[in-house]
Write a protein that holds these residues in place. Structure first.
Motif, PDB file in Angstrom:
ATOM      1  N   MET A   1       0.839  -1.180   0.000  1.00 24.19           N
ATOM      2  CA  MET A   1       0.000   0.000   0.000  1.00 24.19           C
ATOM      3  C   MET A   1       0.885   1.246   0.000  1.00 24.19           C
ATOM      4  SD  MET A   1      -2.730   1.304   2.885  1.00 24.19           S
ATOM      5  CE  MET A   1      -4.071   0.292   2.338  1.00 24.19           C
ATOM      6  N   LYS A   2       0.449   2.248  -0.714  1.00 24.44           N
ATOM      7  CA  LYS A   2       1.168   3.519  -0.785  1.00 24.44           C
ATOM      8  C   LYS A   2       0.622   4.493   0.259  1.00 24.44           C
ATOM      9  CE  LYS A   2       3.605   2.312  -4.355  1.00 24.44           C
ATOM     10  NZ  LYS A   2       5.007   2.015  -4.203  1.00 24.44           N
ATOM     11  N   VAL A   3       1.465   5.443   0.653  1.00 25.01           N
ATOM     12  CA  VAL A   3       1.068   6.458   1.633  1.00 25.01           C
ATOM     13  C   VAL A   3      -0.182   7.189   1.157  1.00 25.01           C
ATOM     14  CG1 VAL A   3       1.758   8.656   2.671  1.00 25.01           C
ATOM     15  CG2 VAL A   3       3.374   6.745   2.628  1.00 25.01           C
ATOM     16  N   LYS A   4      -0.255   7.514  -0.139  1.00 22.57           N
ATOM     17  CA  LYS A   4      -1.398   8.269  -0.666  1.00 22.57           C
ATOM     18  C   LYS A   4      -2.726   7.553  -0.460  1.00 22.57           C
ATOM     19  CE  LYS A   4      -0.597   6.649  -5.378  1.00 22.57           C
ATOM     20  NZ  LYS A   4      -0.105   7.062  -6.680  1.00 22.57           N
ATOM     21  N   ASP A   5      -2.698   6.242  -0.278  1.00 22.70           N
ATOM     22  CA  ASP A   5      -3.918   5.474  -0.066  1.00 22.70           C
ATOM     23  C   ASP A   5      -4.408   5.526   1.384  1.00 22.70           C
ATOM     24  OD1 ASP A   5      -3.912   4.623  -2.763  1.00 22.70           O
ATOM     25  OD2 ASP A   5      -2.449   3.058  -2.250  1.00 22.70           O
ATOM     26  N   ALA A   6      -3.562   5.978   2.293  1.00 23.79           N
ATOM     27  CA  ALA A   6      -3.910   6.003   3.716  1.00 23.79           C
ATOM     28  C   ALA A   6      -3.987   7.406   4.306  1.00 23.79           C
ATOM     29  CB  ALA A   6      -2.893   5.183   4.509  1.00 23.79           C
ATOM     30  N   MET A   7      -3.330   8.365   3.702  1.00 26.38           N
ATOM     31  CA  MET A   7      -3.199   9.709   4.285  1.00 26.38           C
ATOM     32  C   MET A   7      -4.511  10.489   4.245  1.00 26.38           C
ATOM     33  SD  MET A   7      -1.294  11.782   1.235  1.00 26.38           S
ATOM     34  CE  MET A   7      -2.250  12.349  -0.183  1.00 26.38           C
ATOM     35  N   HIS A   8      -4.542  11.557   5.057  1.00 30.43           N
ATOM     36  CA  HIS A   8      -5.592  12.570   4.950  1.00 30.43           C
ATOM     37  C   HIS A   8      -5.163  13.508   3.824  1.00 30.43           C
ATOM     38  CE1 HIS A   8      -7.027  11.492   8.992  1.00 30.43           C
ATOM     39  NE2 HIS A   8      -8.134  12.115   8.621  1.00 30.43           N
ATOM     40  N   LYS A   9      -6.001  13.702   2.859  1.00 25.51           N
ATOM     41  CA  LYS A   9      -5.672  14.572   1.727  1.00 25.51           C
ATOM     42  C   LYS A   9      -5.959  16.031   2.071  1.00 25.51           C
ATOM     43  CE  LYS A   9      -6.560  10.971  -1.678  1.00 25.51           C
ATOM     44  NZ  LYS A   9      -6.525   9.874  -0.738  1.00 25.51           N
ATOM     45  N   GLY A  10      -5.208  16.926   1.408  1.00 22.69           N
ATOM     46  CA  GLY A  10      -5.467  18.351   1.527  1.00 22.69           C
ATOM     47  C   GLY A  10      -5.164  18.966   2.869  1.00 22.69           C
ATOM     48  N   ALA A  11      -4.054  18.643   3.463  1.00 22.24           N
ATOM     49  CA  ALA A  11      -3.688  19.171   4.779  1.00 22.24           C
ATOM     50  C   ALA A  11      -3.453  20.681   4.730  1.00 22.24           C
ATOM     51  CB  ALA A  11      -2.438  18.470   5.287  1.00 22.24           C
ATOM     52  N   LYS A  12      -3.729  21.323   5.831  1.00 20.28           N
ATOM     53  CA  LYS A  12      -3.510  22.767   5.988  1.00 20.28           C
ATOM     54  C   LYS A  12      -2.118  23.021   6.545  1.00 20.28           C
ATOM     55  CE  LYS A  12      -7.873  23.745   5.176  1.00 20.28           C
ATOM     56  NZ  LYS A  12      -8.275  24.227   3.899  1.00 20.28           N
ATOM     57  N   TRP A  13      -1.630  24.242   6.362  1.00 21.01           N
ATOM     58  CA  TRP A  13      -0.375  24.673   6.956  1.00 21.01           C
ATOM     59  C   TRP A  13      -0.488  26.152   7.273  1.00 21.01           C
ATOM     60  CZ3 TRP A  13       2.594  28.254   4.230  1.00 21.01           C
ATOM     61  CH2 TRP A  13       2.262  28.422   2.881  1.00 21.01           C
ATOM     62  N   VAL A  14       0.455  26.664   8.067  1.00 20.74           N
ATOM     63  CA  VAL A  14       0.458  28.075   8.453  1.00 20.74           C
ATOM     64  C   VAL A  14       1.822  28.683   8.150  1.00 20.74           C
ATOM     65  CG1 VAL A  14      -1.289  27.794  10.254  1.00 20.74           C
ATOM     66  CG2 VAL A  14       1.137  27.573  10.848  1.00 20.74           C
ATOM     67  N   GLY A  15       1.848  29.999   8.088  1.00 23.41           N
ATOM     68  CA  GLY A  15       3.101  30.723   7.930  1.00 23.41           C
ATOM     69  C   GLY A  15       3.764  30.932   9.278  1.00 23.41           C
ATOM     70  N   PRO A  16       5.051  31.218   9.277  1.00 25.28           N
ATOM     71  CA  PRO A  16       5.780  31.377  10.547  1.00 25.28           C
ATOM     72  C   PRO A  16       5.288  32.555  11.386  1.00 25.28           C
ATOM     73  CG  PRO A  16       7.181  31.961   8.689  1.00 25.28           C
ATOM     74  CD  PRO A  16       5.916  31.387   8.119  1.00 25.28           C
ATOM     75  N   GLU A  17       4.695  33.562  10.764  1.00 24.24           N
ATOM     76  CA  GLU A  17       4.224  34.748  11.484  1.00 24.24           C
ATOM     77  C   GLU A  17       2.826  34.576  12.068  1.00 24.24           C
ATOM     78  OE1 GLU A  17       2.413  34.543   7.698  1.00 24.24           O
ATOM     79  OE2 GLU A  17       4.541  34.429   8.122  1.00 24.24           O
TER      80      GLU A  17
END
Length: 139
Positions: free
Chosen positions: A1-17
């Motif tokens: 199985m590949k990671v893409k088959d198990a992961m949560h898609k479309g994760a959020k991120w933030v800027g350092p500020e």
């Protein structure tokens, strides 16, 4: 199985500020415990709920003035979407981490792989191994 088959898609991120109050609100609203931090189109760290608590409220700095960059864990460990999930699990075990940002072949973040994702995707004995490894007391 590949990671893409198990992961949560479309994760959020933030800027350092990003203020930690905003980071904490995003975590609450999204029901997650960590957000990657990106700068200049690169991941530079990770802010966890534990980082906010331990670094944001125990140092003498005013928490209302702290940003993601001030409390984040520097450096980032990640895996690729096309990687075998067993390889990602071994990385989680070796680094004692519970969440991995997932990047694609263009180095764009496309998801997150968490212990919960692993527990649903692989055999019970393998998910038990990684949970035991990352939950072990840090020395």
């Amino acid at each position: 199985m590949k990671v893409k088959d198990a992961m949560h898609k479309g994760a959020k991120w933030v800027g350092p500020e990003t203020p930690i109050s905003q980071v904490a609100k995003m975590m609450k609203d999204l029901d997650i415990g960590a957000l990657p931090v990106g700068k200049d189109d690169r991941l530079i760290g990770m802010v966890t709920d534990r980082d906010i608590t331990c670094r944001g409220f125990t140092d003498s700095a005013d928490p209302s003035k702290l940003t993601a960059e001030k409390v984040m864990t520097k450096g980032i460990v990640y895996c690729t979407a096309d990687e075998d999930i067993e390889d990602a699990i071994r990385l989680m075990e070796a680094k004692k981490i519970r969440r991995l940002p997932v990047i694609d072949d263009k180095k764009r973040m496309v998801g997150m792989l968490s212990l919960g994702d692993v527990s649903y995707a692989v055999a019970r004995n393998l998910s038990g191994e990684v949970i035991t490894a990352v939950s072990a007391h840090h020395s």
